[in-house]
Motif scaffolding. Structure first.
Motif: not given
Length: 192
Positions: A146-166
């Motif tokens: 989605l970010n490649a099609v419609e860029p996302l702002e904020g920390v959404a991408l960092a959050y979901i990445n960190r959640l998978s690590d958690l």
């Protein structure tokens, strides 16, 4: 708070489109809808993990802090779904990413360095934590698309990445606290 839904079905999606929070109608396979769906799947799987942790916390009281760390994640995933449905809405913040990182660091110190690849099993809870981890990675891929099609702002991408690590580290800490040995990957035998 008033009622959010007075009717569960609206018939407005019968032709393959759905409405977003900003009023747009998009196809149900739009990258934004795909991302929302994967986040919802992750949230449902996380609910299953939390239910299992609650059931086992009487026998394993040392799992309670895992519950305390993961429970807010369901709410934050709902926030993330809101951000995806309403692009101008921002609910997640860097403090939540920092909270996940602090838990990762604390649990990682407890379980120690990973010396080999591990398989998702050993107990139902460990396996479910890995199901959540893989669902988080899938949600992350959808959000990145989605970010490649419609860029996302904020920390959404960092959050979901960190959640998978958690969730990966949560699987390891659950194993340790249940007294279950991690299942180490064994490479296939090389042909002679």
């Amino acid at each position: 708070m008033g009622f959010r839904l007075s009717k569960i079905y609206t018939r407005t999606g019968d032709q393959g489109e759905t409405g977003l929070g900003d009023g747009r109608r998009v196809p149900k396979d739009h990258p934004r809808v795909e991302a929302i769906g994967e986040v919802d799947t992750l949230n449902s799987q996380l609910g299953l993990l939390l239910a299992g942790l609650e059931e086992q916390s009487g026998k394993h009281p040392h799992l309670k802090d895992v519950i305390e760390v993961l429970t807010p994640c369901q709410h934050r995933l709902f926030d993330l779904g809101g951000e995806l449905a309403m692009p101008v809405y921002k609910a997640l913040n860097a403090a939540e990413v920092n909270r996940l990182e602090a838990a990762i660091d604390r649990w990682n110190e407890e379980v120690g360095a990973l010396e080999n690849f591990i398989l998702p099993g050993g107990s139902a809870l460990i396996a479910q934590a890995h199901v959540c981890r893989s669902a988080a990675r899938s949600a992350e891929r959808r959000c990145q698309h989605l970010n490649a099609v419609e860029p996302l702002e904020g920390v959404a991408l960092a959050y979901i990445n960190r959640l998978s690590d958690l969730l990966f580290v949560a699987a390891r800490v659950i194993a340790k606290r249940q007294g279950v040995a991690e299942i180490l990957w064994q490479a296939a035998a090389k042909p002679h």
